[in-house]
Design a protein around this motif. Structure first.
Motif, mmCIF file in Angstrom:
data_model
loop_
_atom_site.group_PDB
_atom_site.id
_atom_site.type_symbol
_atom_site.label_atom_id
_atom_site.label_comp_id
_atom_site.label_asym_id
_atom_site.label_seq_id
_atom_site.Cartn_x
_atom_site.Cartn_y
_atom_site.Cartn_z
ATOM 1 N N ASP A 61 -1.139 5.445 -9.040
ATOM 2 C CA ASP A 61 -2.122 5.515 -9.995
ATOM 3 C C ASP A 61 -1.963 4.296 -11.208
ATOM 4 O OD1 ASP A 61 -3.387 7.371 -9.064
ATOM 5 O OD2 ASP A 61 -3.077 8.910 -10.504
ATOM 6 N N THR A 62 -0.711 3.965 -11.095
ATOM 7 C CA THR A 62 -0.408 2.540 -12.042
ATOM 8 C C THR A 62 0.362 1.585 -11.465
ATOM 9 O OG1 THR A 62 1.644 3.657 -12.757
ATOM 10 C CG2 THR A 62 -0.145 4.274 -14.218
ATOM 11 N N ILE A 63 0.749 1.741 -10.167
ATOM 12 C CA ILE A 63 1.478 0.522 -9.598
ATOM 13 C C ILE A 63 0.507 0.038 -8.532
ATOM 14 C CG2 ILE A 63 3.378 0.048 -8.095
ATOM 15 C CD1 ILE A 63 5.059 2.005 -9.582
ATOM 16 N N PRO A 64 0.292 -1.329 -8.640
ATOM 17 C CA PRO A 64 -0.612 -1.680 -7.687
ATOM 18 C C PRO A 64 -0.114 -2.087 -6.346
ATOM 19 C CG PRO A 64 0.243 -3.650 -8.990
ATOM 20 C CD PRO A 64 0.927 -2.320 -9.689
ATOM 21 N N SER A 65 -1.250 -1.954 -5.341
ATOM 22 C CA SER A 65 -0.646 -2.461 -3.807
ATOM 23 C C SER A 65 -0.647 -3.866 -3.685
ATOM 24 C CB SER A 65 -1.721 -1.596 -2.885
ATOM 25 O OG SER A 65 -3.026 -2.142 -3.237
ATOM 26 N N THR A 66 -1.594 -4.436 -4.180
ATOM 27 C CA THR A 66 -1.709 -5.829 -4.086
ATOM 28 C C THR A 66 -2.000 -6.488 -5.377
ATOM 29 O OG1 THR A 66 -4.162 -5.831 -3.755
ATOM 30 C CG2 THR A 66 -2.945 -5.825 -1.943
ATOM 31 N N ASP A 67 -1.848 -7.890 -5.450
ATOM 32 C CA ASP A 67 -2.197 -8.712 -6.719
ATOM 33 C C ASP A 67 -3.733 -8.423 -7.204
ATOM 34 O OD1 ASP A 67 -1.311 -10.447 -8.388
ATOM 35 O OD2 ASP A 67 -1.727 -12.309 -7.350
ATOM 36 N N TRP A 68 -4.434 -8.087 -6.547
ATOM 37 C CA TRP A 68 -5.777 -7.849 -7.330
ATOM 38 C C TRP A 68 -6.111 -6.128 -7.152
ATOM 39 C CZ3 TRP A 68 -4.556 -10.213 -2.771
ATOM 40 C CH2 TRP A 68 -4.839 -9.879 -1.599
ATOM 41 N N ASP A 69 -5.010 -5.536 -6.850
ATOM 42 C CA ASP A 69 -5.196 -3.971 -7.225
ATOM 43 C C ASP A 69 -5.122 -3.542 -8.729
ATOM 44 O OD1 ASP A 69 -5.795 -1.288 -6.444
ATOM 45 O OD2 ASP A 69 -3.846 -0.930 -5.809
ATOM 46 N N LEU A 70 -6.023 -2.471 -9.036
ATOM 47 C CA LEU A 70 -5.700 -2.180 -10.524
ATOM 48 C C LEU A 70 -6.175 -3.099 -11.442
ATOM 49 C CD1 LEU A 70 -2.621 0.108 -10.252
ATOM 50 C CD2 LEU A 70 -5.040 0.896 -10.585
ATOM 51 N N ALA A 71 -7.068 -3.802 -11.197
ATOM 52 C CA ALA A 71 -7.310 -5.201 -11.948
ATOM 53 C C ALA A 71 -8.728 -4.999 -12.528
ATOM 54 C CB ALA A 71 -7.631 -6.271 -11.038
ATOM 55 N N GLU A 72 -9.058 -5.735 -13.657
ATOM 56 C CA GLU A 72 -10.289 -5.959 -14.394
ATOM 57 C C GLU A 72 -10.772 -7.391 -14.319
ATOM 58 O OE1 GLU A 72 -9.740 -2.690 -17.953
ATOM 59 O OE2 GLU A 72 -9.071 -4.701 -18.230
ATOM 60 N N ILE A 73 -12.004 -7.501 -14.609
ATOM 61 C CA ILE A 73 -12.639 -9.219 -14.652
ATOM 62 C C ILE A 73 -12.570 -9.386 -16.210
ATOM 63 C CG2 ILE A 73 -14.371 -10.299 -14.252
ATOM 64 C CD1 ILE A 73 -15.018 -8.379 -11.942
ATOM 65 N N TRP A 74 -11.747 -10.283 -16.496
ATOM 66 C CA TRP A 74 -11.753 -11.021 -17.797
ATOM 67 C C TRP A 74 -12.332 -12.398 -17.824
ATOM 68 C CZ3 TRP A 74 -7.056 -9.650 -21.439
ATOM 69 C CH2 TRP A 74 -6.821 -8.439 -21.430
ATOM 70 N N TYR A 75 -12.610 -12.472 -19.088
ATOM 71 C CA TYR A 75 -13.003 -14.136 -19.358
ATOM 72 C C TYR A 75 -12.154 -14.856 -20.209
ATOM 73 C CZ TYR A 75 -16.202 -13.294 -23.182
ATOM 74 O OH TYR A 75 -16.824 -12.799 -24.402
ATOM 75 N N ALA A 76 -12.465 -16.259 -20.181
ATOM 76 C CA ALA A 76 -11.974 -17.186 -21.051
ATOM 77 C C ALA A 76 -13.033 -18.414 -21.240
ATOM 78 C CB ALA A 76 -10.646 -17.736 -20.472
ATOM 79 N N THR A 77 -12.746 -18.949 -22.470
ATOM 80 C CA THR A 77 -13.883 -20.091 -22.889
ATOM 81 C C THR A 77 -12.755 -21.340 -23.152
ATOM 82 O OG1 THR A 77 -13.743 -19.479 -25.117
ATOM 83 C CG2 THR A 77 -15.648 -18.768 -23.482
ATOM 84 N N SER A 78 -13.298 -22.325 -23.156
ATOM 85 C CA SER A 78 -12.557 -23.778 -23.408
ATOM 86 C C SER A 78 -13.676 -24.667 -23.771
ATOM 87 C CB SER A 78 -11.778 -24.001 -22.070
ATOM 88 O OG SER A 78 -11.230 -25.461 -22.426
ATOM 89 N N LYS A 80 0.779 -1.177 0.205
ATOM 90 C CA LYS A 80 -0.132 -0.125 -0.066
ATOM 91 C C LYS A 80 0.880 1.333 -0.116
ATOM 92 C CE LYS A 80 -0.687 -0.242 4.971
ATOM 93 N NZ LYS A 80 -1.518 -0.606 5.990
ATOM 94 N N ASN A 81 2.151 1.207 0.355
ATOM 95 C CA ASN A 81 2.903 2.436 0.822
ATOM 96 C C ASN A 81 3.726 2.648 -0.697
ATOM 97 O OD1 ASN A 81 2.178 2.989 3.102
ATOM 98 N ND2 ASN A 81 3.773 1.674 3.877
ATOM 99 N N GLY A 82 3.744 1.491 -1.571
ATOM 100 C CA GLY A 82 4.411 1.898 -2.831
ATOM 101 C C GLY A 82 3.326 1.879 -4.070
ATOM 102 N N ALA A 83 2.160 2.028 -3.793
ATOM 103 C CA ALA A 83 1.223 2.079 -4.933
ATOM 104 C C ALA A 83 0.782 3.423 -5.315
ATOM 105 C CB ALA A 83 -0.198 1.429 -4.368
#
Ligand code: AAL
Length: 396
Positions: A123-140, A118-121
């Motif tokens: 606008d473009t650098i994330p705090s955690t692995d799920w920060d600055l994320a989007e929801i994507w999808y895939a098919t198989s 959280k101290n290094g985050a």
């Protein structure tokens, strides 16, 4: 005298039937015949052995349909930039089968660097692995090779819920429409907001679509709000997981019982909120929290009840549990190498089948980190298991 005997017999019968009812609540199986006292009637049991029969019905834990091993397979089709920490995929949704293929949604992060805390985050650098994320999808076609289709839910513009990150989605199909429920972060994850007295400022948001391929239309309202400050789920609401039961939406979620001291240590528990419509209102079940352990919510209909994979965290971690009434969970088995944050393929997730079959596979996430948590990112992988009434364990 005759009257007294009748009363005593009635009382004895009542007592026995009460015991039977209690046994029936675990996994709906006949009592396992072995009791230590049957073998050695005079043996005095140690505290540990008494506990294993009394609280856990130990023999049942070793031999029942809700015991399994897990087998893991690497997926084909996803690029991770050679594992340099800039691309991450984690927290897969349930998997659904539509239009002749499997669909999964997940948290997708693509950032210039790995998470910096959280101290290094910025606008473009994330705090955690799920920060600055989007929801994507895939098919198989087969569940092993996946084609990434791209973004399903983008981060909306500030100050809409989720402007900082949208993550950890799960899918509901209800009356031929599709609904994604997800965490909508309004601050870098891990940041404490004094004004709101909450950590992630992350209630549950929802978007809906006519097709699993979208387009997804934001509902633009919080669907599961935080509890009040004197309630157990006042601080975060994570991992929304919807299923259909009795024609209603049963949505399980994770929150934390807080110690409320300055260290703010918390204890992950799961709540249950029920609604008639996907948009809500969701009414929190008065017995929430309904689970005392487990990090991410992983559940699937099994027979007339619901089964839960309780993976990491908590006093009952690494168990598989069952609630015939969808509320009161009992341990059905203790097992190992459980999937993390799994998204299961449950044929009966939305069918309201009173004899649901269970599951044999799903996707799990695996967190990869270099020395000192450098280059942190996560990958999706497949697990196979036998938590189904109708198959043999493929991992044996
Ligand atoms: C996960 C989930 C939620 C948390 C974080 C991302 O595995 O429990 O989604 O917020 O970790």
């Amino acid at each position: 005298m005759k009257y007294i005997l009748t009363v005593i017999t009635a009382l004895l019968l009542f007592n026995c039937s009460k015991k039977e009812v209690k046994k029936e609540t675990i996994n709906n199986q006949k009592p396992f015949p072995l009791k230590i006292k049957d073998i050695e009637p005079n043996r005095v049991m140690s505290a540990a052995m008494q506990r294993s029969f009394k609280h856990y019905e130990a023999p049942r834990l070793l031999d029942n349909e809700l015991y399994t091993n897990f087998k893991y397979t690497e997926l084909k089709g996803f690029n991770y930039n050679n594992g340099n920490g800039t691309i991450s995929r984690r927290d897969p949704s349930k998997i659904i089968y539509e239009n002749g293929k499997y669909y999964v949604w997940y948290t997708h992060r693509e950032t210039p660097t790995e998470p910096k805390g959280k101290n290094g985050a910025n606008d473009t650098i994330p705090s955690t692995d799920w920060d600055l994320a989007e929801i994507w999808y895939a098919t198989s076609k087969d569940g092993f090779t996946w084609n990434e289709q791209g973004v399903a839910i983008k981060r909306p513009k500030k100050p809409q819920p989720g402007w900082r990150s949208v993550a950890t989605a799960d899918i509901l199909k209800f009356k031929d429409k599709y609904y994604l429920y997800y965490q909508a972060f309004n601050a870098p994850s891990g940041t404490y907001n004094e004004e709101k007295d909450a950590y992630d400022i992350c209630p549950v948001a929802m978007s809906w679509a006519d097709s699993p391929d979208g387009p997804w239309i934001p509902f633009n309202e919080v669907v599961i709000p935080f509890g009040k400050s004197n309630e157990w789920d006042w601080r975060v609401i994570h991992d929304p997981m919807p299923l259909v039961h009795n024609g209603k939406i049963y949505l399980y979620y994770k929150s934390g019982m807080d110690q409320r001291d300055k260290n703010r240590k918390h204890w992950d528990c799961w709540g249950l909120a029920i609604a008639d419509q996907p948009e809500g209102p969701f009414k929190k079940h008065p017995l929430s929290p309904v689970m005392n352990s487990g990090h991410e919510t992983i559940l699937f209909p099994f027979k007339e009840g619901v089964a839960a994979i309780v993976g990491t965290d908590g006093i009952e971690h690494y168990t598989i549990q069952y609630a015939k009434d969808w509320v009161n969970f009992e341990i059905a088995s203790v097992t190992q190498l459980l999937p993390t944050a799994a998204g299961v393929f449950s044929k009966d997730a939305f069918t309201d089948n009173p004899n649901a079959d269970g599951i044999t596979w799903g996707l799990s996430h695996f967190i990869n980190a270099g020395k000192n948590w450098k280059k942190l990112y996560s990958k999706l992988g497949r697990f196979d298991c036998d938590l189904s009434q109708s198959t043999d364990d493929p991992s044996m």
